[in-house]
Design a protein around this motif. Structure first.
Motif, PDB file in Angstrom:
ATOM      1  N   PRO A   6       1.930 -14.624  -3.259  1.00 39.28           N
ATOM      2  CA  PRO A   6       3.209 -14.528  -2.990  1.00 39.28           C
ATOM      3  C   PRO A   6       3.991 -13.261  -3.917  1.00 39.28           C
ATOM      4  O   PRO A   6       4.732 -12.477  -3.316  1.00 39.28           O
ATOM      5  N   GLN A   7       3.374 -12.912  -5.121  1.00 35.90           N
ATOM      6  CA  GLN A   7       3.949 -11.849  -5.718  1.00 35.90           C
ATOM      7  C   GLN A   7       3.315 -10.500  -5.034  1.00 35.90           C
ATOM      8  O   GLN A   7       4.053  -9.597  -5.214  1.00 35.90           O
ATOM      9  N   GLN A   8       2.238 -10.544  -4.445  1.00 36.59           N
ATOM     10  CA  GLN A   8       1.693  -9.461  -3.766  1.00 36.59           C
ATOM     11  C   GLN A   8       2.742  -9.077  -2.491  1.00 36.59           C
ATOM     12  O   GLN A   8       2.982  -7.960  -2.285  1.00 36.59           O
ATOM     13  N   ARG A   9       2.854 -10.095  -1.797  1.00 32.39           N
ATOM     14  CA  ARG A   9       3.808  -9.938  -0.599  1.00 32.39           C
ATOM     15  C   ARG A   9       5.227  -9.568  -0.981  1.00 32.39           C
ATOM     16  O   ARG A   9       5.785  -8.781  -0.491  1.00 32.39           O
ATOM     17  N   GLN A  10       5.673 -10.180  -2.099  1.00 29.23           N
ATOM     18  CA  GLN A  10       6.863  -9.724  -2.639  1.00 29.23           C
ATOM     19  C   GLN A  10       6.796  -8.285  -2.917  1.00 29.23           C
ATOM     20  O   GLN A  10       7.991  -7.610  -2.878  1.00 29.23           O
ATOM     21  N   ARG A  24      13.737  -5.171   9.047  1.00 30.25           N
ATOM     22  CA  ARG A  24      14.032  -6.606   9.723  1.00 30.25           C
ATOM     23  C   ARG A  24      12.738  -7.348   9.514  1.00 30.25           C
ATOM     24  O   ARG A  24      11.694  -7.070   9.326  1.00 30.25           O
ATOM     25  N   THR A  25      13.292  -8.616   9.457  1.00 31.45           N
ATOM     26  CA  THR A  25      12.344  -9.778   9.196  1.00 31.45           C
ATOM     27  C   THR A  25      11.165  -9.825  10.144  1.00 31.45           C
ATOM     28  O   THR A  25      10.034  -9.741   9.589  1.00 31.45           O
ATOM     29  N   VAL A  39       7.923 -15.233   5.090  1.00 30.65           N
ATOM     30  CA  VAL A  39       8.636 -14.199   4.910  1.00 30.65           C
ATOM     31  C   VAL A  39      10.057 -14.356   4.565  1.00 30.65           C
ATOM     32  O   VAL A  39      10.640 -13.858   3.594  1.00 30.65           O
ATOM     33  N   ARG A  40      10.814 -15.232   4.842  1.00 29.94           N
ATOM     34  CA  ARG A  40      12.107 -15.578   4.783  1.00 29.94           C
ATOM     35  C   ARG A  40      12.179 -16.389   3.307  1.00 29.94           C
ATOM     36  O   ARG A  40      13.180 -16.013   2.662  1.00 29.94           O
ATOM     37  N   ARG A  41      11.191 -16.963   3.133  1.00 33.40           N
ATOM     38  CA  ARG A  41      11.168 -17.596   1.648  1.00 33.40           C
ATOM     39  C   ARG A  41      11.088 -16.490   0.592  1.00 33.40           C
ATOM     40  O   ARG A  41      11.604 -16.515  -0.377  1.00 33.40           O
ATOM     41  N   ASP A  42      10.117 -15.549   0.798  1.00 34.43           N
ATOM     42  CA  ASP A  42       9.923 -14.393  -0.120  1.00 34.43           C
ATOM     43  C   ASP A  42      11.241 -13.605  -0.132  1.00 34.43           C
ATOM     44  O   ASP A  42      11.631 -13.314  -1.334  1.00 34.43           O
ATOM     45  N   LEU A  43      11.917 -13.346   0.926  1.00 37.17           N
ATOM     46  CA  LEU A  43      13.356 -12.701   0.915  1.00 37.17           C
ATOM     47  C   LEU A  43      14.298 -13.438   0.097  1.00 37.17           C
ATOM     48  O   LEU A  43      14.973 -13.059  -0.535  1.00 37.17           O
ATOM     49  N   GLU A  44      14.286 -14.767   0.178  1.00 36.55           N
ATOM     50  CA  GLU A  44      15.086 -15.561  -0.563  1.00 36.55           C
ATOM     51  C   GLU A  44      15.045 -15.440  -2.021  1.00 36.55           C
ATOM     52  O   GLU A  44      15.880 -15.452  -2.881  1.00 36.55           O
ATOM     53  N   VAL A  45      13.669 -15.440  -2.296  1.00 37.76           N
ATOM     54  CA  VAL A  45      13.311 -15.517  -4.008  1.00 37.76           C
ATOM     55  C   VAL A  45      13.683 -14.181  -4.473  1.00 37.76           C
ATOM     56  O   VAL A  45      14.441 -13.894  -5.436  1.00 37.76           O
ATOM     57  N   LEU A  46      13.368 -12.872  -3.764  1.00 38.79           N
ATOM     58  CA  LEU A  46      13.710 -11.815  -4.103  1.00 38.79           C
ATOM     59  C   LEU A  46      15.318 -11.564  -4.082  1.00 38.79           C
ATOM     60  O   LEU A  46      15.837 -10.861  -5.289  1.00 38.79           O
ATOM     61  N   GLY A  57      18.875 -11.093   9.747  1.00 37.53           N
ATOM     62  CA  GLY A  57      17.923 -10.459  10.530  1.00 37.53           C
ATOM     63  C   GLY A  57      16.938  -9.563   9.606  1.00 37.53           C
ATOM     64  O   GLY A  57      16.179  -9.067  10.138  1.00 37.53           O
ATOM     65  N   GLY A  58      17.274  -9.414   8.291  1.00 36.03           N
ATOM     66  CA  GLY A  58      16.285  -8.772   7.387  1.00 36.03           C
ATOM     67  C   GLY A  58      16.906  -8.466   6.024  1.00 36.03           C
ATOM     68  O   GLY A  58      17.686  -9.578   5.564  1.00 36.03           O
ATOM     69  N   ALA A  59      16.608  -7.620   5.265  1.00 36.68           N
ATOM     70  CA  ALA A  59      17.070  -7.133   4.017  1.00 36.68           C
ATOM     71  C   ALA A  59      17.204  -5.723   3.724  1.00 36.68           C
ATOM     72  O   ALA A  59      16.635  -4.990   4.749  1.00 36.68           O
TER      73      ALA A  59
END
Length: 88
Positions: A6-10, A24-25, A39-46, A57-59
């Motif tokens: 997860p840390q690497q993906r984030q 975009r997601t 990916v959506r979970r990682d975006l929420e964490v960040l 639709g993204g970040a």
């Protein structure tokens, strides 16, 4: 499926945002080789950590104005303490 932790993906998400701006997601899913839910979970964490702005639709990276206002409010107490320091 992605073999990244997860840390690497984030971190990869943050790197992509800093180089591309709004992302975009679906593009993140393809770039990371991870599921949409991951990916959506990682975006929420960040977003909860204040590292990006979650948009439909993204970040997007946080604007400099938001970061400046955060630092300004965090530094207000230290500044007030310094200003009230007794002068000898």
């Amino acid at each position: 499926m992605s073999n990244l932790h997860p840390q690497q993906r984030q971190q990869r998400i943050l790197d992509l945002l800093s180089s591309q701006g709004f992302t975009r997601t679906q593009g993140l899913i393809a770039a990371l080789g991870a599921s949409g839910a991951t990916v959506r979970r990682d975006l929420e964490v960040l977003a909860a950590q204040g590292q990006l702005e979650r948009l439909h639709g993204g970040a997007a990276p946080l604007s400099r104005d938001i970061r400046y206002l955060e630092r300004q409010s965090q530094s207000a107490g230290a500044k007030q303490a310094w200003l009230s320091w007794p002068v000898t």
